[in-house]
Every structure is written in structure tokens, then in C-alpha cells.
Design an enzyme around this catalytic site. Structure first.
Site, PDB file in Angstrom:
ATOM      1  N   ARG A 114     -47.816 -32.806  -3.844  1.00  0.00           N
ATOM      2  CA  ARG A 114     -48.252 -33.659  -2.735  1.00  0.00           C
ATOM      3  C   ARG A 114     -48.787 -35.000  -3.230  1.00  0.00           C
ATOM      4  O   ARG A 114     -48.651 -36.012  -2.550  1.00  0.00           O
ATOM      5  CB  ARG A 114     -49.311 -32.920  -1.912  1.00  0.00           C
ATOM      6  CG  ARG A 114     -48.721 -31.854  -1.013  1.00  0.00           C
ATOM      7  CD  ARG A 114     -49.771 -31.076  -0.276  1.00  0.00           C
ATOM      8  NE  ARG A 114     -49.174 -30.179   0.715  1.00  0.00           N
ATOM      9  CZ  ARG A 114     -49.795 -29.158   1.279  1.00  0.00           C
ATOM     10  NH1 ARG A 114     -51.056 -28.903   0.947  1.00  0.00           N
ATOM     11  NH2 ARG A 114     -49.181 -28.399   2.159  1.00  0.00           N
TER      12      ARG A 114
ATOM     13  N   LYS B 123     -45.731 -12.951   7.083  1.00  0.00           N
ATOM     14  CA  LYS B 123     -45.845 -12.451   8.450  1.00  0.00           C
ATOM     15  C   LYS B 123     -44.829 -13.049   9.415  1.00  0.00           C
ATOM     16  O   LYS B 123     -44.599 -14.250   9.418  1.00  0.00           O
ATOM     17  CB  LYS B 123     -47.257 -12.735   8.976  1.00  0.00           C
ATOM     18  CG  LYS B 123     -48.364 -12.029   8.208  1.00  0.00           C
ATOM     19  CD  LYS B 123     -49.724 -12.370   8.792  1.00  0.00           C
ATOM     20  CE  LYS B 123     -50.842 -11.640   8.055  1.00  0.00           C
ATOM     21  NZ  LYS B 123     -52.169 -11.991   8.616  1.00  0.00           N
TER      22      LYS B 123
ATOM     23  N   GLY C 256     -45.261 -25.780   1.716  1.00  0.00           N
ATOM     24  CA  GLY C 256     -46.108 -24.617   1.511  1.00  0.00           C
ATOM     25  C   GLY C 256     -45.752 -23.807   0.286  1.00  0.00           C
ATOM     26  O   GLY C 256     -45.524 -24.334  -0.802  1.00  0.00           O
TER      27      GLY C 256
ATOM     28  N   GLY D 204     -46.613 -26.154   7.774  1.00  0.00           N
ATOM     29  CA  GLY D 204     -46.969 -25.912   9.164  1.00  0.00           C
ATOM     30  C   GLY D 204     -46.453 -26.982  10.097  1.00  0.00           C
ATOM     31  O   GLY D 204     -45.952 -26.701  11.195  1.00  0.00           O
TER      32      GLY D 204
END
Length: 407
Positions: free
Chosen positions: A35, A200, A364, A388
Site C-alpha cells: 500500500r 467466510k 486484502g 472491502g
């Protein structure tokens, strides 16, 4: 959305840049500078044009008060190296040190402010509290540049409210991310393959529903695959399961069949005796996951080699690929093969940079995985800095930090 296209027009002005410097840390050591490196071009172009650059960012999740472990001070050296010039550091965000150093900046100099989230106003749900903090930030500068794509889905003072107080524009990083996401959402070259992993299903409910209307193939891996297998009636041992998502997943499977969208699930799995790097492990068919010596106590930690080959072949043949989420516990070498196979299929050795082909690593854990496995950023069409934010954009949601930049 106005874009930063002529940095020279900002020469001599104090330019407040929202960057995303939320890098993974091991103590005070940065473990992935991705980043920081991605943020550098916009900062460099402004400094070289003679702007007085004030950088604001956050690190970690402090609770609105200073915490030494979340200080941005360890980022200064890496940011200086990436930009190619010295970066000064303010020991506070809108306090005396920040005000004094911001006022003393000369043309071409860069100042990094301390962690934005040391102030409750940054993330407050109260508009007035957030706005008051944005007022203090705005007082430091003449112009605002939004260049932290990883936070544009947040209605926060440095992302949303600040743009209502200063002339504003999107930096090069945000503009590039939006362009890539628009191609994925509205104009993908086909075949269009989406690879989803991670822990998930619940983290990706919206994006799965959206992509079922757009993609040709959805490839499923990571911990979330076991909820899909369970929904099909497979025994999964002690593998990760979201029991409350079984009906939702069954609905996805039915919708995919109705729309003619292919959902690829693993045909073999690497099962382990426990969640540990040195755990005993076995490769078994997806319909026999409890047949290992660990039985019903076995836990799935990676896709198997047969599945990895199938996934890689499908990815390599695609014209557009979006990948978000590792295939297994890549942090453990014994369970990294599936993630490595997917990464290799996206790279230029398989046509990753071929004309007309777009391969996107969706930020991510996926971005961290490819770097930790030894891949270079330029082997992929695009590595997103905002996992996200990318997912919410692909869901078709309105992102506050982009909406506020509209002309």
C-alpha cells in the site's frame, strides 16, 4: 469525478492527501509495503510539481485515542524510500506539531500526520463530531486529494467530510481503481471468471449475488468452500462452517443453475489433523473428507492438487479474472499450494498480461498472499489496494468517499 491530471496547477499550494498506509505490521516492522508503494506515485507527482504535500492516513484500529503500537512513525522511512524524497513526520494529527510543520512546508516537501484514528471524530457516527474534526484537517490545507481507495467505502472525516470543505479531486490511485472496477462491473471481456476464497461466505454475500448476474464462472475456495460443500450434502469434518448461511448458499447454487452460471467447487481437499503449520495432512476426495485418520475431527486447510489444476486451467483460459481471497491457509507452507496455483494462473506466464486480458487481485489477503509467495506486482494486470472497497463497488453500492467527489 474530477481527477488529479495536472499536478503543476497545485504548485505552491498546501495539498492534503488521504492515502491508505494501513500496512500489516510485526511490532514496528512492516511485513508488506504494497500500500505504501501504491500510494507513492501521487505523492511524488505532487511534490515534483512543487506542491506542499500533507499526507493523512490511519493504521490499525485504535479506539479514538493515541496508542503507541498504532503510530505511523514506523511508516516514515518506507514512505520516504517509495516516494524518493524525505518525508517529515508530525507527532500529532491536528495539534501544534502538525500545524507548525504544515505551515513551514516549502514547495516540494512532504509531511505525514500521525494516525487519524487517534481522534474519535475520524470514525464517529455523529455528523457534528466528524465534521468538527474535518474542519481542523481542512484548516491545514488549500486542496484535498482523495487517494486512499481502501477507505472510500467509509463515511469518515478524512474521506467524506473533508471533501465538503475543500476543493477536491481523485488522486491517480483512486482513479485507476475505479477504472478497473468499472470494467469488472460493466464491461468485462469474456469469459469472465471470478475466484472467491477467504474464510467466510458471510463476508461476500452481496458480491456473490451481484456477480451471479455478471460472471460466466464462479470458482470457490478458502474456508467458505465448506459451507458450499455442506449445502450440497457433503460431510466436512471439523472444517469451517457457517451453519446460518446454508440456505443462502443453496439459493446461490439454484440461482446459478437457473442463469447458466457455472459454480466450480473443489473435487479434492487437503485435510489436516489440526490447525497448525506442522499438522499431519492428507489429500482426499471432496465426497470423503472424513475418511482420513483424523475422521470427523479433520479440518480442511487447502484445495487439493486436482482442484488446483482445474481452477488454474479455467483461469488461464479466461479474458477477465477477478480474485478475492486465498484458497487455503497460505501462511502455512504445507497449505499454500492452492493459492500459489491460482496466482500462477493469473500471471503473465499464463497470459496474464496478454492483450485484451485483465487479471485483478482484489486486495486484502489476496494481495498479501501473492507477495508472500514471491510474486511481483507487475506480473498481474492490477493488484487492488482496497479489498472491502472493491467488493462493495462490485456489489453496485454507492461508496461515500467516491460519491462526495462527484463533479
Amino acid at each position: 469525478m474530477k481527477k488529479l491530471e495536472q499536478p503543476a496547477e497545485l504548485a505552491g499550494k498546501r495539498v492534503l492527501v488521504r492515502s491508505d498506509l494501513n500496512v500489516p505490521m510485526d511490532g514496528t516492522t512492516i511485513t508488506d509495503t504494497g500500500r505504501i508503494v501504491a500510494s507513492a506515485p501521487t505523492l511524488r507527482s505532487l511534490a515534483e510539481a512543487g506542491a506542499k504535500v500533507i499526507v493523512m492516513a490511519h493504521l490499525g484500529r485504535p479506539k479514538g485515542t493515541p496508542e503507541e503500537k498504532y503510530s505511523l512513525k514506523p511508516v516514515v522511512a518506507a514512505l520516504s524510500e517509495a516516494v524518493g524524497r524525505e518525508v517529515q513526520f508530525a507527532s500529532d494529527t491536528v495539534g501544534e506539531d502538525a500545524k507548525t510543520k504544515a505551515a513551514a512546508l516549502e514547495d516540494g516537501q512532504i509531511l505525514l500526520l500521525e494516525n487519524l484514528r487517534f481522534h474519535a471524530g475520524e470514525t464517529s457516527k455523529d455528523d457534528a463530531e466528524r465534521g468538527a474534526f474535518a474542519d481542523e484537517l481542512a484548516a491545514l490545507a488549500d486542496v484535498y486529494v482523495s487517494d486512499g481507495f481502501g477507505v472510500v467505502h467509509r463515511k469518515q472525516a478524512s474521506v467524506y467530510d473533508i471533501a465538503q470543505r475543500l476543493p477536491h479531486m481523485a488522486g491517480g490511485l483512486v482513479a485507476a481503481e475505479v477504472e478497473v472496477c468499472d470494467r469488472l462491473l460493466h464491461d468485462p471481456a469474456r469469459p469472465y471468471v471470478v475466484v472467491l476464497g477467504g474464510s467466510k461466505v458471510s463476508d461476500k454475500l452481496g458480491v456473490i449475488a451481484s456477480l451471479l448476474e455478471r460472471a460466466d464462472t464462479l470458482i470457490i475456495g478458502g474456508g467458505m468452500l465448506f459451507t458450499f460443500l455442506k449445502a450440497q450434502g457433503h460431510a466436512i469434518g471439523s472444517s469451517l462452517l457457517e451453519e446460518d448461511q446454508l440456505d443462502t448458499v443453496k439459493g446461490y447454487l439454484a440461482a446459478a443453475e437457473e442463469r447458466g452460471v457455472e459454480i466450480l467447487l473443489p473435487t479434492d481437499i487437503v485435510m489436516a489433523s489440526s490447525f497448525a503449520a506442522d499438522a499431519e495432512h492428507w489429500t482426499v476426495s471432496s465426497d470423503a473428507l472424513e475418511s482420513t485418520p483424523a475422521g470427523a475431527d479433520g479440518i480442511g486447510l487447502d484445495i487439493g492438487p486436482e482442484t488446483a489444476r482445474t481452477y488454474a486451467e479455467r483461469i488461464a483460459a479466461a479474458k477477465t479474472v477477478f480474485w478475492n481471497g486465498p484458497m487455503g491457509v497460505f501462511e502455512f507452507p504445507a497449505f499454500a499450494a492452492g493459492t500459489r496455483a491460482v496466482a500462477e494462473a493469473l500471471t503473465d506466464q499464463h497470459g496474464g498480461q496478454a492483450e485484451g486480458r485483465l487479471t485483478v487481485v482484489g486486495g486484502g489477503d489476496s494481495a498479501a498472499a501473492v507477495r508472500s509467495l514471491g510474486f511481483a506486482d507487475d506480473q498481474f494486470g492490477h493488484i487492488s489496494t482496497g479489498g472491502g472497497a472493491s467488493l462493495e463497488y462490485l456489489e453496485g453500492k454507492t461508496l461515500p468517499g467516491l460519491d462526495v467527489l462527484a463533479d
